[in-house]
Design an enzyme around this catalytic site. Structure first.
Site, short mmCIF file in Angstrom:
data_model
loop_
_atom_site.label_atom_id
_atom_site.label_comp_id
_atom_site.label_asym_id
_atom_site.label_seq_id
_atom_site.Cartn_x
_atom_site.Cartn_y
_atom_site.Cartn_z
NE ARG A 104 32.58 22.17 77.46
CZ ARG A 104 32.30 21.34 78.46
NH1 ARG A 104 31.35 20.44 78.31
NH2 ARG A 104 32.96 21.40 79.59
CG HIS A 131 38.01 21.25 81.01
ND1 HIS A 131 37.39 22.49 81.11
CD2 HIS A 131 37.06 20.34 81.36
CE1 HIS A 131 36.15 22.31 81.50
NE2 HIS A 131 35.92 21.03 81.66
CD GLN A 134 36.82 19.57 85.91
OE1 GLN A 134 35.74 19.74 85.33
NE2 GLN A 134 36.87 19.26 87.19
CG ASP A 226 37.96 12.86 81.69
OD1 ASP A 226 36.73 12.73 81.84
OD2 ASP A 226 38.46 13.61 80.82
CB CYS A 266 36.49 16.37 85.14
SG CYS A 266 36.40 15.24 83.74
NE ARG A 294 34.43 23.45 85.92
CZ ARG A 294 33.96 23.01 84.75
NH1 ARG A 294 33.68 21.73 84.60
NH2 ARG A 294 33.80 23.84 83.73
N1 CP Z 1 33.45 18.60 83.85
C1 CP Z 1 32.76 19.27 82.91
O1 CP Z 1 33.29 20.14 82.19
O2 CP Z 1 31.44 18.94 82.83
P1 CP Z 1 30.43 19.38 81.67
O3 CP Z 1 30.94 18.74 80.41
O4 CP Z 1 29.09 18.84 82.11
O5 CP Z 1 30.44 20.86 81.56
N1 NVA Z 2 37.68 14.68 78.46
C1 NVA Z 2 36.27 14.95 78.47
C2 NVA Z 2 35.95 15.96 79.53
C3 NVA Z 2 34.49 16.32 79.65
C4 NVA Z 2 34.23 17.34 80.70
C5 NVA Z 2 35.83 15.43 77.10
O1 NVA Z 2 36.54 16.22 76.49
O2 NVA Z 2 34.77 14.99 76.65
#
Ligand code: CP
Ligand code: NVA
Length: 309
Positions: A104, A131, A134, A226, A266, A294
């Site tokens: 990530r 993502h 997701q 989101d 999400c 997930r």
């Molecule tokens: N939706 C999602 O990716 O959640 P986290 O940021 O908690 O991993």
């Molecule tokens: N759009 C959000 C998604 C988190 C899962 C971010 O990037 O923070």
């Protein structure tokens, strides 16, 4: 299916994505019936994080464990990806220890660099651009709800962000119709839109881009939102809260949509900002089954990547 990496939904055909979904559904059934077979026994995965996480971290760790493999968490401070050590060095070192990397990151280029230099399978666990894990959980949830993806109307309300990009990719690939309403200036990236338009031509789905949330949800079967402030945008918090106010998913917006529409997010959500308590906790909400998916969707991805299913 032979898969090298899982970096973007855009990299796969409709048939390949459907295969991953079918494997996910099979593994979900097996788990509920008592447990999975250890198809990833002896396989290991480093979970590399530059940003916070609940779902991604826990679902990858548990998913790997349920399939007989081993996954371990590397925190942002520990590794200092691109700070303490160059991304390509981290990639080459990890390749000597583990079978796969889930990462990530902030910059999408860093995901591509990890894949290029490690030579082992890399899974994108969110970048500033997309993502895809997701996106797979999202279409699994929609498929379970409606029994098909073809022709389903998905409306995204809010920021044209990373989650929106993977949802658009997934819809365009699988024949679902994708519509977004975002404030002016918070559009989806042009390159993502151009690619999705080409996918939609093949699948027969429609894509629509606008600024009016009420218009966008008119025929929606799925209403998706989101956060207004993604990780890394914290300095813009105040301005964004003002600008996105008309894009809240609340009772009034739901009343402009078909009664059978479901609501997805999400997570993590910001109750009282992009979604109200009433909607998140209401009968149309599917946010928790979606979060649970997930785990199942990623097990499908890992099985295809590491067990050649
Ligand atoms: N939706 C999602 O990716 O959640 P986290 O940021 O908690 O991993
Ligand atoms: N759009 C959000 C998604 C988190 C899962 C971010 O990037 O923070």
């Amino acid at each position: 299916m032979k898969m090298k990496n899982f970096l973007s939904i855009a990299d796969f055909s409709e048939a390949e994505l459907m295969h991953i979904l079918e494997v996910s559904i099979q593994l979900k059934k097996e788990l509920k019936a008592g447990g999975n077979k250890p198809i990833l026994q002896g396989k290991s995965m480093a979970l590399l994080f530059q940003k916070a996480s609940l779902r991604t971290r826990v679902s990858f760790e548990m998913g790997m464990n349920q399939l007989g493999g081993y996954a371990f968490y590397l925190s942002p401070d520990e590794i200092g990806l691109g700070k303490r050590e160059a991304v390509k060095d981290v990639a080459q070192v990890l390749a000597g220890y583990v079978d796969a990397i889930m990462a990530r990151v902030f910059k999408h280029e860093h995901i591509l660099e990890l894949a290029e230099y490690s030579g082992i399978p890399v899974i994108n666990g969110l970048s500033d651009y997309n993502h895809p894990c997701q996106g797979m959980a999202d279409i699994l949830t929609i498929l379970e709800e409606f029994g098909t993806l073809e022709g389903i109307n998905v409306a995204f309300i809010g920021d044209g962000n990373n989650v929106a990009v993977s949802l658009m990719d997934a819809c365009a690939k699988m024949g679902a119709n994708f519509a977004i309403a975002n404030p002016a200036g918070y559009d989806m990236p042009e390159n993502a839109v151009a690619a999705a338009q080409a996918f939609a031509q093949i699948s027969g789905s429609t894509l629509s881009f606008g600024n009016d949330p009420f218009e966008t949800v008119k025929n929606a079967q799925v209403i998706y939102t989101d956060t207004w402030i993604s990780m890394g945008q914290e300095a813009e918090t105040e301005a964004r809260i003002q600008i996105f106010q008309p894009y809240q998913v609340n009772r009034e917006l739901l009343s402009a949509a078909p009664k059978e529409a479901i609501v997805m997010h999400c997570l993590p959500s910001h109750r009282g900002q992009e979604i109200t308590d009433e909607v998140q906790d209401g009968p149309q909400s599917r946010v928790f089954p979606q979060a649970h998916n997930r785990l199942h969707a990623q097990k499908g991805v890992m099985a295809c990547l590491l067990a050649d299913l």
